[in-house]
Design a protein around this motif. Structure first.
Motif, PDB file in Angstrom:
ATOM      1  N   PHE A  33       0.826  -1.203   0.000  1.00 57.23           N
ATOM      2  CA  PHE A  33       0.000   0.000   0.000  1.00 57.23           C
ATOM      3  C   PHE A  33       0.865   1.259   0.000  1.00 57.23           C
ATOM      4  CE2 PHE A  33      -3.425  -2.866   1.027  1.00 57.23           C
ATOM      5  CZ  PHE A  33      -4.552  -2.236   0.497  1.00 57.23           C
ATOM      6  N   TYR A  34       2.003   1.217   0.674  1.00 63.74           N
ATOM      7  CA  TYR A  34       2.890   2.380   0.719  1.00 63.74           C
ATOM      8  C   TYR A  34       3.553   2.610  -0.641  1.00 63.74           C
ATOM      9  CZ  TYR A  34       6.682   5.476   2.165  1.00 63.74           C
ATOM     10  OH  TYR A  34       7.557   6.531   2.274  1.00 63.74           O
ATOM     11  N   LYS A  35       4.039   1.547  -1.256  1.00 61.64           N
ATOM     12  CA  LYS A  35       4.756   1.658  -2.520  1.00 61.64           C
ATOM     13  C   LYS A  35       3.857   2.159  -3.645  1.00 61.64           C
ATOM     14  CE  LYS A  35       7.750  -1.030  -5.618  1.00 61.64           C
ATOM     15  NZ  LYS A  35       8.398  -2.359  -5.837  1.00 61.64           N
ATOM     16  N   TYR A  36       2.599   1.723  -3.625  1.00 69.08           N
ATOM     17  CA  TYR A  36       1.677   2.092  -4.705  1.00 69.08           C
ATOM     18  C   TYR A  36       0.545   2.979  -4.199  1.00 69.08           C
ATOM     19  CZ  TYR A  36       4.175  -1.541  -7.246  1.00 69.08           C
ATOM     20  OH  TYR A  36       5.156  -2.283  -7.851  1.00 69.08           O
ATOM     21  N   SER A  37       0.858   3.839  -3.244  1.00 70.19           N
ATOM     22  CA  SER A  37      -0.161   4.716  -2.648  1.00 70.19           C
ATOM     23  C   SER A  37      -0.756   5.688  -3.672  1.00 70.19           C
ATOM     24  CB  SER A  37       0.438   5.498  -1.474  1.00 70.19           C
ATOM     25  OG  SER A  37       1.561   6.256  -1.902  1.00 70.19           O
ATOM     26  N   ASP A  38      -0.010   6.002  -4.753  1.00 69.64           N
ATOM     27  CA  ASP A  38      -0.518   6.916  -5.782  1.00 69.64           C
ATOM     28  C   ASP A  38      -1.741   6.346  -6.493  1.00 69.64           C
ATOM     29  OD1 ASP A  38       1.501   8.663  -5.189  1.00 69.64           O
ATOM     30  OD2 ASP A  38       2.795   8.067  -6.863  1.00 69.64           O
ATOM     31  N   TYR A  39      -1.901   5.021  -6.441  1.00 68.30           N
ATOM     32  CA  TYR A  39      -3.034   4.378  -7.119  1.00 68.30           C
ATOM     33  C   TYR A  39      -4.260   4.252  -6.221  1.00 68.30           C
ATOM     34  CZ  TYR A  39       0.292   3.033 -10.762  1.00 68.30           C
ATOM     35  OH  TYR A  39       1.227   3.055 -11.765  1.00 68.30           O
ATOM     36  N   VAL A  52      -7.042  -1.928 -11.847  1.00 62.40           N
ATOM     37  CA  VAL A  52      -5.900  -1.293 -11.184  1.00 62.40           C
ATOM     38  C   VAL A  52      -5.808  -1.741  -9.729  1.00 62.40           C
ATOM     39  CG1 VAL A  52      -4.948   0.902 -10.368  1.00 62.40           C
ATOM     40  CG2 VAL A  52      -5.836   0.714 -12.698  1.00 62.40           C
ATOM     41  N   PHE A  53      -6.966  -1.746  -9.035  1.00 62.69           N
ATOM     42  CA  PHE A  53      -6.960  -2.158  -7.621  1.00 62.69           C
ATOM     43  C   PHE A  53      -6.539  -3.616  -7.489  1.00 62.69           C
ATOM     44  CE2 PHE A  53      -8.874  -4.059  -3.877  1.00 62.69           C
ATOM     45  CZ  PHE A  53      -8.474  -3.166  -2.883  1.00 62.69           C
ATOM     46  N   GLY A  58      -4.786  -6.369  -4.938  1.00 63.93           N
ATOM     47  CA  GLY A  58      -5.609  -7.572  -4.808  1.00 63.93           C
ATOM     48  C   GLY A  58      -4.989  -8.592  -3.865  1.00 63.93           C
ATOM     49  N   ALA A  59      -3.697  -8.880  -4.063  1.00 61.32           N
ATOM     50  CA  ALA A  59      -3.013  -9.857  -3.210  1.00 61.32           C
ATOM     51  C   ALA A  59      -2.943  -9.353  -1.772  1.00 61.32           C
ATOM     52  CB  ALA A  59      -1.615 -10.135  -3.746  1.00 61.32           C
ATOM     53  N   ALA A  60      -2.683  -8.044  -1.602  1.00 62.99           N
ATOM     54  CA  ALA A  60      -2.617  -7.464  -0.255  1.00 62.99           C
ATOM     55  C   ALA A  60      -3.980  -7.547   0.433  1.00 62.99           C
ATOM     56  CB  ALA A  60      -2.151  -6.018  -0.330  1.00 62.99           C
ATOM     57  N   ALA A  61      -5.049  -7.309  -0.320  1.00 64.94           N
ATOM     58  CA  ALA A  61      -6.395  -7.412   0.245  1.00 64.94           C
ATOM     59  C   ALA A  61      -6.686  -8.840   0.690  1.00 64.94           C
ATOM     60  CB  ALA A  61      -7.434  -6.956  -0.783  1.00 64.94           C
ATOM     61  N   LEU A  62      -6.236  -9.811  -0.096  1.00 57.96           N
ATOM     62  CA  LEU A  62      -6.418 -11.213   0.275  1.00 57.96           C
ATOM     63  C   LEU A  62      -5.658 -11.536   1.556  1.00 57.96           C
ATOM     64  CD1 LEU A  62      -7.454 -14.063  -0.297  1.00 57.96           C
ATOM     65  CD2 LEU A  62      -5.454 -14.419  -1.781  1.00 57.96           C
ATOM     66  N   LEU A  63      -4.452 -10.983   1.692  1.00 59.84           N
ATOM     67  CA  LEU A  63      -3.671 -11.199   2.903  1.00 59.84           C
ATOM     68  C   LEU A  63      -4.360 -10.595   4.123  1.00 59.84           C
ATOM     69  CD1 LEU A  63       0.017 -10.613   1.725  1.00 59.84           C
ATOM     70  CD2 LEU A  63      -1.197 -12.779   2.049  1.00 59.84           C
TER      71      LEU A  63
END
Length: 210
Positions: A33-39, A52-53, A58-63
């Motif tokens: 989330f930090y690395k791709y916060s611009d999205y 895009v999400f 997607g993988a982070a949300a699954l985690l």
């Protein structure tokens, strides 16, 4: 032939496995989330925004979902095991004991740290992590690693004990987790089977650490 008691069901073993990886999941979720916060800017509901999400988060949300499942499942699991150990656990006396909390540190660096810097926006990385986690779970759930858990070790202690039960004087060995961080020889505990030679122990001296 004596019928052997079954250990934990697959759901309970999955819970323990997910919780053991929770420190890794938190680091990976935060990093993604930090690395791709611009999205993360709201772009309305569309197939493009969904793509895009899914690609970047997607993988982070699954985690996140797996972490919540693991945390809730662990609370229920430990509450039930402790209650069963107190009510119908086997009363044993510890003959010899060795603290094994250091095993959790080894587990942390051997099985968790190598995953930390994976970019979850890459399908190759996601697939690689998923395969390694599945293989690790299959090994983990059928071994003594079931109790080697960095997250649980923050509150519980892991011991290798030699004990005698109340029905015989035959000495046996097993690995146990307990709230009591100061178990010693000659202490009496009630143990409940978790897996092969794996137990949850409740100190009968009333000195469990909170």
């Amino acid at each position: 032939m004596k019928k052997r008691k079954a250990g934990l069901k697959i759901g309970a073993r999955l819970t323990l496995f997910l919780v053991s990886y929770m420190p890794l999941f938190i680091i990976m979720i935060f990093g993604q989330f930090y690395k791709y916060s611009d999205y993360l800017n709201w772009g309305g509901v569309s197939w493009e925004s969904l793509f895009v999400f899914t690609k970047y988060f997607g993988a982070a949300a699954l985690l996140i979902v797996l972490s919540i499942y693991g945390a809730v499942g662990l609370k229920i699991l430990l509450t039930n095991i402790e209650r069963r150990a107190k009510t119908n656990g086997d009363l044993v006396r510890i003959e010899d004991i060795e603290n094994k909390n250091s095993e959790s540190i080894s587990y942390l660096f051997t099985y968790i740290i190598p995953f930390v810097f994976q970019d979850l926006s890459s399908m190759i990385n996601v697939f690689s992590v998923a395969v390694l986690l599945v293989v690790t779970f299959l090994i983990y759930s059928n071994s003594s690693m079931l109790l080697i858990n960095p997250t649980i070790s923050m509150r519980y202690s892991l011991y290798m004990i030699e004990y005698t039960d109340s029905d015989s004087e035959k000495k046996k060995k097993g690995m146990v987790i307990s709230r009591n961080k100061f178990l010693e020889e000659d202490d009496q505990v009630k143990i409940k089977k978790i897996g092969h030679k794996l137990f949850f122990a409740v100190d009968m001296g009333g000195n469990d650490a909170s």
